[in-house]
Each structure stands twice: as C-alpha cells, then as structure tokens.
Enzyme design. Structure first.
Site, PDB file in Angstrom:
ATOM      1  N   GLU A 264       4.219  -8.327  -4.992  1.00 15.34           N
ATOM      2  CA  GLU A 264       4.426  -7.138  -5.843  1.00 15.34           C
ATOM      3  C   GLU A 264       5.557  -7.397  -6.846  1.00 15.34           C
ATOM      4  O   GLU A 264       5.521  -6.940  -7.986  1.00 15.34           O
ATOM      5  CB  GLU A 264       4.782  -5.928  -4.961  1.00 15.34           C
ATOM      6  CG  GLU A 264       5.070  -4.679  -5.780  1.00 15.34           C
ATOM      7  CD  GLU A 264       5.713  -3.542  -4.991  1.00 15.34           C
ATOM      8  OE1 GLU A 264       5.091  -3.032  -4.053  1.00 15.34           O
ATOM      9  OE2 GLU A 264       6.852  -3.173  -5.344  1.00 15.34           O
TER      10      GLU A 264
ATOM     11  N   ARG B  34      -0.137   0.073  -7.523  1.00 11.93           N
ATOM     12  CA  ARG B  34       0.928  -0.840  -7.978  1.00 11.93           C
ATOM     13  C   ARG B  34       0.465  -1.652  -9.190  1.00 11.93           C
ATOM     14  O   ARG B  34       0.765  -2.835  -9.307  1.00 11.93           O
ATOM     15  CB  ARG B  34       1.342  -1.812  -6.855  1.00 11.93           C
ATOM     16  CG  ARG B  34       1.960  -1.164  -5.630  1.00 11.93           C
ATOM     17  CD  ARG B  34       3.324  -0.574  -5.933  1.00 11.93           C
ATOM     18  NE  ARG B  34       4.001  -0.105  -4.749  1.00 11.93           N
ATOM     19  CZ  ARG B  34       3.822   1.108  -4.206  1.00 11.93           C
ATOM     20  NH1 ARG B  34       2.992   1.972  -4.763  1.00 11.93           N
ATOM     21  NH2 ARG B  34       4.485   1.452  -3.113  1.00 11.93           N
TER      22      ARG B  34
ATOM     23  N   SER C 236       9.287  -3.603  -1.051  1.00  9.03           N
ATOM     24  CA  SER C 236       8.137  -4.370  -0.546  1.00  9.03           C
ATOM     25  C   SER C 236       7.957  -5.610  -1.412  1.00  9.03           C
ATOM     26  O   SER C 236       7.835  -5.492  -2.629  1.00  9.03           O
ATOM     27  CB  SER C 236       6.849  -3.548  -0.632  1.00  9.03           C
ATOM     28  OG  SER C 236       6.958  -2.361   0.098  1.00  9.03           O
TER      29      SER C 236
HETATM   30  P1  FAD Z   1      12.997  -4.117 -13.286  1.00  6.26           P
HETATM   31  O1  FAD Z   1      13.117  -4.907 -12.032  1.00  6.26           O
HETATM   32  O2  FAD Z   1      14.161  -4.079 -14.201  1.00  6.26           O
HETATM   33  O3  FAD Z   1      11.716  -4.615 -14.083  1.00  6.26           O
HETATM   34  C1  FAD Z   1      10.476  -4.826 -13.449  1.00  6.26           C
HETATM   35  C2  FAD Z   1       9.478  -5.406 -14.469  1.00  6.26           C
HETATM   36  O4  FAD Z   1       9.217  -4.483 -15.504  1.00  6.26           O
HETATM   37  C3  FAD Z   1      10.001  -6.666 -15.164  1.00  6.26           C
HETATM   38  O5  FAD Z   1       8.922  -7.526 -15.373  1.00  6.26           O
HETATM   39  C4  FAD Z   1      10.545  -6.147 -16.495  1.00  6.26           C
HETATM   40  O6  FAD Z   1      10.508  -7.113 -17.509  1.00  6.26           O
HETATM   41  C5  FAD Z   1       9.585  -4.997 -16.793  1.00  6.26           C
HETATM   42  N1  FAD Z   1      10.191  -3.860 -17.502  1.00  6.26           N
HETATM   43  C6  FAD Z   1      11.272  -3.135 -17.101  1.00  6.26           C
HETATM   44  N2  FAD Z   1      11.494  -2.108 -17.933  1.00  6.26           N
HETATM   45  C7  FAD Z   1      10.549  -2.188 -18.897  1.00  6.26           C
HETATM   46  C8  FAD Z   1      10.256  -1.404 -20.051  1.00  6.26           C
HETATM   47  N3  FAD Z   1      10.977  -0.327 -20.385  1.00  6.26           N
HETATM   48  N4  FAD Z   1       9.212  -1.767 -20.841  1.00  6.26           N
HETATM   49  C9  FAD Z   1       8.462  -2.856 -20.523  1.00  6.26           C
HETATM   50  N5  FAD Z   1       8.697  -3.634 -19.447  1.00  6.26           N
HETATM   51  C10 FAD Z   1       9.719  -3.303 -18.646  1.00  6.26           C
HETATM   52  N6  FAD Z   1       8.423   0.669  -5.816  1.00  6.26           N
HETATM   53  C11 FAD Z   1       7.466   1.588  -5.553  1.00  6.26           C
HETATM   54  O7  FAD Z   1       6.482   1.706  -6.293  1.00  6.26           O
HETATM   55  N7  FAD Z   1       7.551   2.398  -4.450  1.00  6.26           N
HETATM   56  C12 FAD Z   1       8.588   2.345  -3.594  1.00  6.26           C
HETATM   57  O8  FAD Z   1       8.626   3.101  -2.629  1.00  6.26           O
HETATM   58  C13 FAD Z   1       9.626   1.398  -3.853  1.00  6.26           C
HETATM   59  N8  FAD Z   1      10.672   1.282  -3.008  1.00  6.26           N
HETATM   60  C14 FAD Z   1      11.656   0.375  -3.251  1.00  6.26           C
HETATM   61  C15 FAD Z   1      12.739   0.291  -2.372  1.00  6.26           C
HETATM   62  C16 FAD Z   1      13.773  -0.602  -2.607  1.00  6.26           C
HETATM   63  C17 FAD Z   1      14.918  -0.655  -1.642  1.00  6.26           C
HETATM   64  C18 FAD Z   1      13.731  -1.437  -3.753  1.00  6.26           C
HETATM   65  C19 FAD Z   1      14.863  -2.377  -4.034  1.00  6.26           C
HETATM   66  C20 FAD Z   1      12.642  -1.379  -4.616  1.00  6.26           C
HETATM   67  C21 FAD Z   1      11.586  -0.483  -4.370  1.00  6.26           C
HETATM   68  N9  FAD Z   1      10.468  -0.385  -5.231  1.00  6.26           N
HETATM   69  C22 FAD Z   1       9.492   0.562  -4.988  1.00  6.26           C
HETATM   70  C23 FAD Z   1      10.314  -1.300  -6.377  1.00  6.26           C
HETATM   71  C24 FAD Z   1      11.072  -0.831  -7.648  1.00  6.26           C
HETATM   72  O9  FAD Z   1      12.027   0.136  -7.355  1.00  6.26           O
HETATM   73  C25 FAD Z   1      10.124  -0.256  -8.680  1.00  6.26           C
HETATM   74  O10 FAD Z   1       9.141  -1.209  -9.038  1.00  6.26           O
HETATM   75  C26 FAD Z   1      10.854   0.163  -9.970  1.00  6.26           C
HETATM   76  O11 FAD Z   1       9.975   0.856 -10.828  1.00  6.26           O
HETATM   77  C27 FAD Z   1      11.447  -1.016 -10.713  1.00  6.26           C
HETATM   78  O12 FAD Z   1      12.250  -0.511 -11.762  1.00  6.26           O
HETATM   79  P2  FAD Z   1      13.378  -1.361 -12.449  1.00  6.26           P
HETATM   80  O13 FAD Z   1      13.848  -0.577 -13.635  1.00  6.26           O
HETATM   81  O14 FAD Z   1      14.411  -1.760 -11.477  1.00  6.26           O
HETATM   82  O15 FAD Z   1      12.518  -2.625 -12.908  1.00  6.26           O
HETATM   83  N1  EPU Z   2       4.216  -2.004   9.783  1.00  7.11           N
HETATM   84  C1  EPU Z   2       4.382  -2.880  10.824  1.00  7.11           C
HETATM   85  N2  EPU Z   2       5.514  -3.649  10.862  1.00  7.11           N
HETATM   86  C2  EPU Z   2       6.457  -3.583   9.897  1.00  7.11           C
HETATM   87  C3  EPU Z   2       6.295  -2.680   8.832  1.00  7.11           C
HETATM   88  C4  EPU Z   2       5.156  -1.905   8.777  1.00  7.11           C
HETATM   89  O1  EPU Z   2       3.560  -2.969  11.714  1.00  7.11           O
HETATM   90  O2  EPU Z   2       7.456  -4.318  10.005  1.00  7.11           O
HETATM   91  C5  EPU Z   2       3.002  -1.183   9.717  1.00  7.11           C
HETATM   92  C6  EPU Z   2       3.024   0.051  10.588  1.00  7.11           C
HETATM   93  O3  EPU Z   2       1.742   0.190  11.107  1.00  7.11           O
HETATM   94  C7  EPU Z   2       3.270   1.184   9.595  1.00  7.11           C
HETATM   95  C8  EPU Z   2       2.564   0.663   8.370  1.00  7.11           C
HETATM   96  O4  EPU Z   2       2.772  -0.748   8.396  1.00  7.11           O
HETATM   97  O5  EPU Z   2       2.713   2.378  10.042  1.00  7.11           O
HETATM   98  C9  EPU Z   2       3.043   1.227   7.054  1.00  7.11           C
HETATM   99  O6  EPU Z   2       4.452   0.996   6.914  1.00  7.11           O
HETATM  100  P1  EPU Z   2       5.336   1.899   5.934  1.00  7.11           P
HETATM  101  O7  EPU Z   2       5.057   3.330   6.168  1.00  7.11           O
HETATM  102  O8  EPU Z   2       6.745   1.420   6.026  1.00  7.11           O
HETATM  103  O9  EPU Z   2       4.734   1.614   4.510  1.00  7.11           O
HETATM  104  P2  EPU Z   2       4.333   0.269   3.788  1.00  7.11           P
HETATM  105  O10 EPU Z   2       2.850   0.256   3.639  1.00  7.11           O
HETATM  106  O11 EPU Z   2       4.973  -0.913   4.411  1.00  7.11           O
HETATM  107  C10 EPU Z   2       4.320   1.325   1.410  1.00  7.11           C
HETATM  108  C11 EPU Z   2       4.814   0.933   0.058  1.00  7.11           C
HETATM  109  C12 EPU Z   2       6.280   1.316  -0.086  1.00  7.11           C
HETATM  110  C13 EPU Z   2       6.398   2.822   0.068  1.00  7.11           C
HETATM  111  C14 EPU Z   2       5.886   3.218   1.469  1.00  7.11           C
HETATM  112  C15 EPU Z   2       5.827   4.721   1.643  1.00  7.11           C
HETATM  113  C16 EPU Z   2       3.526  -0.968  -0.676  1.00  7.11           C
HETATM  114  C17 EPU Z   2       3.486  -2.439  -0.916  1.00  7.11           C
HETATM  115  N3  EPU Z   2       4.648  -0.490  -0.152  1.00  7.11           N
HETATM  116  O12 EPU Z   2       5.015   0.522   2.356  1.00  7.11           O
HETATM  117  O13 EPU Z   2       6.700   0.969  -1.398  1.00  7.11           O
HETATM  118  O14 EPU Z   2       7.740   3.254  -0.067  1.00  7.11           O
HETATM  119  O15 EPU Z   2       4.525   2.717   1.618  1.00  7.11           O
HETATM  120  O16 EPU Z   2       4.809   5.257   0.862  1.00  7.11           O
HETATM  121  O17 EPU Z   2       2.552  -0.271  -0.981  1.00  7.11           O
HETATM  122  C18 EPU Z   2       7.633  -0.822  -2.682  1.00  7.11           C
HETATM  123  O18 EPU Z   2       6.576  -0.825  -3.337  1.00  7.11           O
HETATM  124  O19 EPU Z   2       8.595  -1.573  -2.957  1.00  7.11           O
HETATM  125  C19 EPU Z   2       7.768   0.095  -1.562  1.00  7.11           C
HETATM  126  C20 EPU Z   2       8.847   0.116  -0.771  1.00  7.11           C
END
Ligand code: FAD
Ligand code: EPU
Length: 337
Positions: free
Chosen positions: A333, A162, A237
């Site tokens: 994050e 991240r 997250s």
């Molecule tokens: P924004 O929120 O628009 O921007 C984020 C930051 O980047 C801001 O500081 C902005 O100024 C900057 N920025 C945006 N675009 C640019 C650009 N082109 N050049 C320079 N700076 C820029 N993330 C994960 O890694 N894994 C996941 O599994 C994951 N799951 C998610 C699930 C949900 C339901 C949600 C809501 C979010 C999740 N995220 C996850 C976080 C998010 O989706 C990612 O971080 C995504 O890349 C953000 O993209 P955005 O375009 O919406 O960014």
């Molecule tokens: N867990 C709990 N309670 C909860 C949630 C999770 O105990 O309420 C524990 C469980 O042990 C579970 C473990 O956490 O097995 C891992 O949970 P999960 O598989 O949901 O993944 P995570 O570590 O919570 C990360 C990323 C997600 C990504 C998933 C799948 C981060 C900060 N988050 O979540 O990314 O989608 O793994 O790879 O690394 C994001 O960055 O926004 C994001 C959603």
C-alpha cells in the site's frame, strides 16, 4: 531552495534520505515557482504531504515540494448539508476535528488517520466502514504539464479500495490543491457496524452515539493497536488486504480451515494481517525492522535506525512467505520511492 536536504523528519517511518532540492510552499504562486525551478533544472518532482504513506529507499535526485496550502471554507447547501472546502496542506485529523466541532457528519469514522487533506484522494483513505468517496464531491488539481487548474469529480477520480486515478494512469501528473466534501449538518448517518466500534461504544457506556462519540470510539480502537509514528516509525498498513476468487478461497480453506474472509459477490477479501501472522511474522524483528506486535500488517522502524532499503527488503520477505504458504500475492500500500 534547500539543497541536499534531510527528509528524515518528513516521513513517518523516520528513515534517512536526502532530497537534492527541497522547498515548502504556502501559496499557489510559490508552487508554480517551484515547478518552474524543477523544469529549468531538469529534475523530477515529488509532492509531499504528511509523509505517512511513503518509504524512501534511496535519496531523491530531484525537487521535493512540501505542500502547506492552508484554509477551510464552507457553503451551506440545504437544510441538511454543507459543502466544506479544505486546502491540501490541512492536517487530516485536525480537519476531521474541525468538522466534528461544527457538528458536520460523515468523516467521524476516519478520525486519527495521519497525513494531509490533499493526499486523501490518492488512495481514497478509508477506515471503519467509511472511505472518503462516501462524502467526496470534487478536488481541484494543478496539471503539472499544462500548468492548468482542473477539477475532478467523484466519477473522474475512479476511486477503489485504497486506489484512485491519481495512483494509476494519472500518477505524477496532477498536484491536488483542494478537496471538497459534502457533509451532513443534521440527521447524521451513524455507522457502527464495522469492526469493534459497537463493543467500544458499549465499553464507553454509550447507546445512541453522536458523531463525536463514534469518533471517540474509533480513536480509542486505533490507539489500542496502531503504533503512534511519533513513538515508533511506521506508515500504517504496509500492504493492502488482498482479494481472491471464491474458488481460490475454498481451495485454501481446505488446508487452513480458520482463514477469515469477507465475501463480496465472487471475490473474497482476506485480512493480510492474518496471513502475515500465520507465517510467523507478528512481532518478529530482523535487525532494525519488525512486524508490529499488535498488528502484523504494520511494519515498524523498531530501533529508529532502519534504512528504507532494509524496510523494503523486510516487506519482500513477507510477500515471499505469504506467497509460498498460501499462494496469495500481497501488494504494497505504501508508496515506494
Ligand atoms: P504522503 O506520505 O506525504 O504522500 C503519499 C503519496 O501521495 C506520495 O506518493 C506523494 O507524492 C503523493 N502526494 C501527497 N500529497 C499529494 C498532493 N497534494 N497531490 C498529489 N500527490 C500527492 N490510510 C488509510 O487509508 N486508512 C487508515 O486507517 C490509515 N491508518 C494509518 C495509520 C498510521 C499509524 C499511519 C502512519 C498511516 C495510516 N494510513 C492510513 C496511511 C496514510 O495516513 C494515508 O495514506 C494518508 O492519506 C497519507 O497522507 P500523507 O499526506 O502523509 O501522504
Ligand atoms: N488480523 C490478524 N492478525 C493481525 C492483524 C489482523 O489475524 O496481526 C486479522 C484479524 O482477523 C482482524 C482482521 O485481521 O479481525 C482485521 O484487522 P483490523 O481490524 O486491524 O484491520 P485491517 O484489515 O488490518 C484495515 C485497513 C486499516 C484500517 C482498518 C480499520 C487496509 C490495508 N488496512 O486494516 O487502514 O484502519 O482496516 O478499518 O485496508 C492503512 O491503510 O494504513 C490502515 C491502517
């Protein structure tokens, strides 16, 4: 140029905040013009993609530029690989779907992540055992100060968990315009070891999955526990999963013998969701803000009426209680404005 513009529809938390100036750009010329405007008006710039990893805790007294550069092109590299070039404003999941429809492999585990392609390098987005660094070749950026176009290769991006140079020493200095990925056209590497993918494939009755089937399994798992921002405001997250030393892990384990941890040489990564749940936050709501009932790591705008400040303060309470109970520091994050 829009003035005093509401950002509520432009952030997935759905919080109200106003930008002094706001514009959407669809070309490099429009982007340059907008940057010139911010310089001549002596106001800071904020680039916005899908708004899915940002929390506005106050109004932004500058220019917000929503980057809508579009376009995908391809170049066959060899018998098994293709280079795919995607502009920053392409929606991430639509881009993944485009690649899957062409049977290009490498991004399937990253299905359904919200946001735009241009933001994907910012925090090296990752899920289900894959990060973009695994297929990333380079990105084209605009240097805010020199106005030059530059290219960053994999090494120069300094990708971590991240994390990237764009979140650290180069923060605010570059605007990412286009990202290039190297994907497979045949002999795909199927990654099903992580998390619940294998059992979801079994549920679907699939034994030797295609990349499209891995994508389907990932989508099913994500939909089963992550709240849809269209229904309830959130940014995924809220915190990163912390890494602690093996020594600290062993000490904590003496008191909390069930603590989960994934060891990587001398460091152990702890699921923050578990720590937060143990502190009693899972599903807990304080006024307009809650920790999600199915995933404690996700903070939600429970009533739709939360302010960014309220969400931020809620996150501080979580940090304080995890620190008090386990002695572990949680790091946010989400990008806080
Ligand atoms: P924004 O929120 O628009 O921007 C984020 C930051 O980047 C801001 O500081 C902005 O100024 C900057 N920025 C945006 N675009 C640019 C650009 N082109 N050049 C320079 N700076 C820029 N993330 C994960 O890694 N894994 C996941 O599994 C994951 N799951 C998610 C699930 C949900 C339901 C949600 C809501 C979010 C999740 N995220 C996850 C976080 C998010 O989706 C990612 O971080 C995504 O890349 C953000 O993209 P955005 O375009 O919406 O960014
Ligand atoms: N867990 C709990 N309670 C909860 C949630 C999770 O105990 O309420 C524990 C469980 O042990 C579970 C473990 O956490 O097995 C891992 O949970 P999960 O598989 O949901 O993944 P995570 O570590 O919570 C990360 C990323 C997600 C990504 C998933 C799948 C981060 C900060 N988050 O979540 O990314 O989608 O793994 O790879 O690394 C994001 O960055 O926004 C994001 C959603």
């Amino acid at each position: 140029m829009n003035e005093n513009f509401s950002l509520k529809p432009y952030n997935t938390f759905g919080v109200e905040a106003y930008a002094k100036y706001f514009t959407e750009v669809t070309s490099l010329d429009q982007l340059q013009e907008a940057i010139n405007f911010s310089h001549s008006h002596h106001v800071p710039l904020l680039i916005l993609g899908g708004g899915s990893n940002i929390l506005f805790t106050k109004d932004f007294e500058g220019l917000v530029i929503k980057l809508n550069l579009k376009g995908i092109t391809e170049q066959i590299l060899d018998q098994n690989h293709v280079l795919v070039y995607a502009k920053a404003g392409e929606n991430w999941h639509e881009f993944v779907t485009y690649c899957l429809n062409k049977n290009y492999g490498g991004l399937e585990n990253l299905s359904l992540i919200p946001g735009n392609v241009g933001t994907s390098p910012m925090q090296n987005i990752g899920a289900y055992g894959t990060e973009i660094k695994d297929t990333f070749v380079s990105c084209t950026v605009l240097n805010n100060e020199s106005k030059e176009i530059e290219t960053f290769n994999l090494e120069q991006c300094k990708f971590g968990y991240r994390d990237s140079i764009f979140k650290q020493e180069a923060k605010g200095k570059y605007i990412i315009l286009e990202v290039v990925f190297r994907l497979t056209t045949a002999h795909h590497t199927i990654k099903t070891e992580y998390g619940a993918i294998q059992s979801e494939l079994e549920n679907l009755g699939i034994q030797n999955p295609t990349i499209q089937e891995v994508s389907k399994a990932v989508i099913n798992i994500r939909q089963s526990k992550l709240p849809n921002p269209k229904e309830i405001g959130n940014a995924g997250s809220f915190f990163k999963n912390p890494s602690i030393s093996l020594k600290q892990f062993e000490e904590i384990k003496q008191k909390f013998e069930n603590i989960p941890g994934y060891s990587n040489r001398e460091m152990v990564k702890i699921p923050a969701g578990w720590l937060i749940e143990q502190c009693g936050w899972k599903g807990k709501q304080i006024e307009n803000v809650a920790s999600h009932k199915l995933q404690a790591l996700v903070i939600v705008n429970a009533t739709g009426l939360a302010t960014g400040k309220e969400i931020f303060d809620f996150s501080t309470q979580i940090i304080d209680s995890v620190k008090e109970k386990f002695g572990i520091n949680l790091e946010r994050e989400v990008n806080i404005i």
